[in-house]
Design a protein around this motif. Sequence first.
Motif, PDB file in Angstrom:
ATOM      1  N   ARG A 134       0.841  -1.197   0.000  1.00 52.30           N
ATOM      2  CA  ARG A 134       0.000   0.000   0.000  1.00 52.30           C
ATOM      3  C   ARG A 134       0.871   1.240   0.000  1.00 52.30           C
ATOM      4  O   ARG A 134       1.905   1.285   0.654  1.00 52.30           O
ATOM      5  N   LYS A 135       0.416   2.230  -0.732  1.00 56.35           N
ATOM      6  CA  LYS A 135       1.023   3.554  -0.721  1.00 56.35           C
ATOM      7  C   LYS A 135      -0.013   4.472  -0.083  1.00 56.35           C
ATOM      8  O   LYS A 135      -0.981   4.856  -0.733  1.00 56.35           O
ATOM      9  N   LEU A 136       0.183   4.750   1.188  1.00 56.19           N
ATOM     10  CA  LEU A 136      -0.782   5.549   1.936  1.00 56.19           C
ATOM     11  C   LEU A 136      -0.548   7.030   1.641  1.00 56.19           C
ATOM     12  O   LEU A 136       0.545   7.556   1.845  1.00 56.19           O
ATOM     13  N   ARG A 137      -1.585   7.684   1.155  1.00 54.17           N
ATOM     14  CA  ARG A 137      -1.523   9.094   0.787  1.00 54.17           C
ATOM     15  C   ARG A 137      -2.833   9.765   1.193  1.00 54.17           C
ATOM     16  O   ARG A 137      -3.873   9.128   1.227  1.00 54.17           O
ATOM     17  N   ASN A 138      -2.761  11.051   1.443  1.00 56.78           N
ATOM     18  CA  ASN A 138      -3.965  11.830   1.687  1.00 56.78           C
ATOM     19  C   ASN A 138      -3.681  13.272   1.305  1.00 56.78           C
ATOM     20  O   ASN A 138      -3.147  14.046   2.093  1.00 56.78           O
ATOM     21  N   ALA A 139      -4.024  13.617   0.072  1.00 53.48           N
ATOM     22  CA  ALA A 139      -3.769  14.971  -0.426  1.00 53.48           C
ATOM     23  C   ALA A 139      -4.573  16.019   0.345  1.00 53.48           C
ATOM     24  O   ALA A 139      -4.195  17.182   0.390  1.00 53.48           O
ATOM     25  N   ALA A 140      -5.663  15.609   0.971  1.00 53.81           N
ATOM     26  CA  ALA A 140      -6.518  16.542   1.715  1.00 53.81           C
ATOM     27  C   ALA A 140      -6.216  16.518   3.215  1.00 53.81           C
ATOM     28  O   ALA A 140      -7.068  16.827   4.028  1.00 53.81           O
ATOM     29  N   PHE A 141      -4.986  16.163   3.585  1.00 58.84           N
ATOM     30  CA  PHE A 141      -4.644  15.989   4.995  1.00 58.84           C
ATOM     31  C   PHE A 141      -4.825  17.253   5.824  1.00 58.84           C
ATOM     32  O   PHE A 141      -5.121  17.180   7.008  1.00 58.84           O
ATOM     33  N   LEU A 142      -4.684  18.413   5.232  1.00 56.83           N
ATOM     34  CA  LEU A 142      -4.842  19.661   5.996  1.00 56.83           C
ATOM     35  C   LEU A 142      -6.300  19.999   6.277  1.00 56.83           C
ATOM     36  O   LEU A 142      -6.581  20.765   7.186  1.00 56.83           O
ATOM     37  N   GLY A 143      -7.215  19.429   5.548  1.00 55.91           N
ATOM     38  CA  GLY A 143      -8.625  19.732   5.731  1.00 55.91           C
ATOM     39  C   GLY A 143      -9.331  18.824   6.721  1.00 55.91           C
ATOM     40  O   GLY A 143     -10.549  18.804   6.780  1.00 55.91           O
ATOM     41  N   GLN A 144      -8.577  18.081   7.504  1.00 65.11           N
ATOM     42  CA  GLN A 144      -9.194  17.120   8.419  1.00 65.11           C
ATOM     43  C   GLN A 144      -9.275  17.589   9.859  1.00 65.11           C
ATOM     44  O   GLN A 144      -9.544  16.806  10.747  1.00 65.11           O
ATOM     45  N   GLY A 145      -9.018  18.856  10.099  1.00 66.94           N
ATOM     46  CA  GLY A 145      -9.156  19.382  11.451  1.00 66.94           C
ATOM     47  C   GLY A 145      -8.096  18.908  12.416  1.00 66.94           C
ATOM     48  O   GLY A 145      -8.311  18.908  13.618  1.00 66.94           O
ATOM     49  N   LEU A 146      -6.947  18.496  11.923  1.00 70.99           N
ATOM     50  CA  LEU A 146      -5.880  18.013  12.794  1.00 70.99           C
ATOM     51  C   LEU A 146      -4.917  19.117  13.212  1.00 70.99           C
ATOM     52  O   LEU A 146      -4.011  18.886  13.995  1.00 70.99           O
ATOM     53  N   ALA A 147      -5.079  20.307  12.680  1.00 70.27           N
ATOM     54  CA  ALA A 147      -4.130  21.391  12.921  1.00 70.27           C
ATOM     55  C   ALA A 147      -4.002  21.747  14.395  1.00 70.27           C
ATOM     56  O   ALA A 147      -2.948  22.194  14.835  1.00 70.27           O
ATOM     57  N   THR A 148      -5.041  21.562  15.183  1.00 71.60           N
ATOM     58  CA  THR A 148      -4.967  21.909  16.599  1.00 71.60           C
ATOM     59  C   THR A 148      -4.353  20.793  17.439  1.00 71.60           C
ATOM     60  O   THR A 148      -3.985  21.020  18.580  1.00 71.60           O
ATOM     61  N   ASP A 149      -4.233  19.612  16.879  1.00 71.67           N
ATOM     62  CA  ASP A 149      -3.596  18.490  17.570  1.00 71.67           C
ATOM     63  C   ASP A 149      -2.104  18.782  17.677  1.00 71.67           C
ATOM     64  O   ASP A 149      -1.467  19.170  16.705  1.00 71.67           O
ATOM     65  N   GLN A 150      -1.515  18.605  18.841  1.00 66.06           N
ATOM     66  CA  GLN A 150      -0.103  18.930  19.044  1.00 66.06           C
ATOM     67  C   GLN A 150       0.828  17.742  18.831  1.00 66.06           C
ATOM     68  O   GLN A 150       2.032  17.869  18.998  1.00 66.06           O
ATOM     69  N   ASP A 151       0.305  16.590  18.459  1.00 68.73           N
ATOM     70  CA  ASP A 151       1.125  15.413  18.200  1.00 68.73           C
ATOM     71  C   ASP A 151       1.926  15.643  16.918  1.00 68.73           C
ATOM     72  O   ASP A 151       1.358  15.919  15.860  1.00 68.73           O
ATOM     73  N   SER A 152       3.238  15.518  16.988  1.00 67.91           N
ATOM     74  CA  SER A 152       4.079  15.783  15.817  1.00 67.91           C
ATOM     75  C   SER A 152       3.885  14.743  14.710  1.00 67.91           C
ATOM     76  O   SER A 152       4.293  14.968  13.575  1.00 67.91           O
ATOM     77  N   LEU A 153       3.246  13.625  15.020  1.00 69.48           N
ATOM     78  CA  LEU A 153       2.978  12.580  14.024  1.00 69.48           C
ATOM     79  C   LEU A 153       1.497  12.499  13.654  1.00 69.48           C
ATOM     80  O   LEU A 153       1.047  11.498  13.105  1.00 69.48           O
TER      81      LEU A 153
END
Length: 171
Positions: A134-153
């Motif tokens: 599998r090649k895991l990709r998500n071009a829309a990764f910024l639109g998932q509301g993760l920006a406030t999460d402080q986990d570096s991963l």
Amino acid sequence: MKSSPLFRLLCIACLALASIVARAATPPDNVTVRYNDPRHFTEARRSVGVHRADADAYLKPLKAYIAQRAARVLAPGQRLDIEVTDVDRAGEYEPWRGPDFDDVRIIKDVYPPRIDLHFMLYGADGKVLREGSRKLRNAAFLGQGLATDQDSLRYEKSLIDLWLRKGAAKL
């Protein structure tokens, strides 16, 4: 000396929490995660000079996360072996921004996270049920509301979650 009901309830809650923490810290025995030559991962190749990343700082927690999450989707008796063949974390260092940004990873949609892997899913009888790359990709990764999460991963973990969300039968 008699203890109050509130104290006993608090003790039970603490014991339950300690049990949960102990289980989370113990790697599952039905999932194996290994890295295939992490020195040649895209992330490692881009990690030079002042941007030299400590591979263990992201590979160890990512490995533990993959194992814990994958164990949740397996049926009793199933086993999953995962070999991660490449990791490219979300974001990049942009040296043209100057020395004040040497330690700042810039997250933009043009720097999406990527994880490549190969897996083998075994049934309770030891036979291979599924195998693939599998090649895991998500071009829309910024639109998932993760920006406030402080986990570096957070973005890489989100890729793993998206892959595993379908369950073991559709890996």
